[in-house]
Design an enzyme around this catalytic site. Structure first.
Site: not given
Ligand code: PRP
Ligand code: URA
Length: 209
Positions: A203, A108, A104, A200
């Site tokens: 991560d 945006t 991603r 995340d």
């Protein structure tokens, strides 16, 4: 929500709760992701067709069952889907694997595709798209678009946690695709993260932050 299958198996609920916990470290996070992927695949393949076959035990001949129907392709979305693929691949060792690299864009939140390598017979296979997180749905829609461009007509999505926004986006574009998930969370925050979510996934899996 038609075509959305939410798992409520106690083992899935228990493991997902530990996965969400911010105190859960990389090693355990990865192990739990693998275990959840296996449990979800176990449930999602419940209706897969089987055919009767003969088998000889050391003592007698009997009938057994063999997986039949369309062959499966596991399609992890890089990076986080890789861990689900390695786990489900142990359950379905005959599955071929296709890789789709998408990230991603930070500001945006639009999906950026950077890698595609699919089995040559993907048009004949049922693709199981693997990604722990279905957030805005942009990455999953891009993966489905890619598979359709390569002739694939049968696919399912396996996401450990989904946001309602992402489900709506996927089914707005591809209403026929079944989504299997362990949780549909509340909503996305202003940065596109699922709340309450787990943070995340990439991560936490790979220790990159
Ligand atoms: C995460 C996640 C999904 C995507 C979901 O990947 O693993 O692929 O975000 O978000 P979306 O539904 O809004 O598209 P990320 O973009 O962080 O890439 P990475 O796995 O390479 O870190
Ligand atoms: N990607 C993640 O890893 N987590 C989210 O909450 C949203 C997208």
């Amino acid at each position: 929500m038609p075509n959305v299958h939410i798992f409520d198996h106690p083992l899935i609920l228990h493991k997902l709760t530990i996965l969400r916990d911010k105190r859960t470290g990389h090693k355990e996070f990865r192990e739990l992701t693998e275990e959840l992927a296996m449990l979800m695949a176990f449930e999602a393949t419940r209706t897969h067709p089987v055919r009767e076959i003969a088998v000889e035990t050391p003592l007698a001949r009997t009938t057994g069952w063999s997986i039949a129907g369309q062959e499966i392709a596991l399609v992890p979305i890089l990076r986080a889907g890789l861990v689900m693929e390695s786990a489900i691949g142990r359950l379905i060792p005959t599955a071929r694997v296709g890789h789709i690299g998408i990230y991603r864009e930070h500001d945006t939140l639009q999906p950026v595709s950077y890698f595609v390598k699919l089995p040559p017979d993907i048009a004949e296979r049922e693709a199981m798209i693997l990604d722990p997180m279905l957030a805005t749905g942009g990455s999953t829609v891009a993966a489905i678009d890619t598979l359709k461009q390569h002739g694939c007509r049968s696919m399912t999505v396996m996401a450990i946690i989904s946001a309602p926004e992402g489900i709506r986006k996927v089914h707005g574009a591809h209403p026929e695709v079944d989504i299997y998930t362990a949780a549909v969370d509340s909503h996305l925050n202003e940065k596109g993260y699922i709340l309450p979510g787990l943070g995340d996934a990439g991560d936490r899996l790979f220790g990159t932050k």
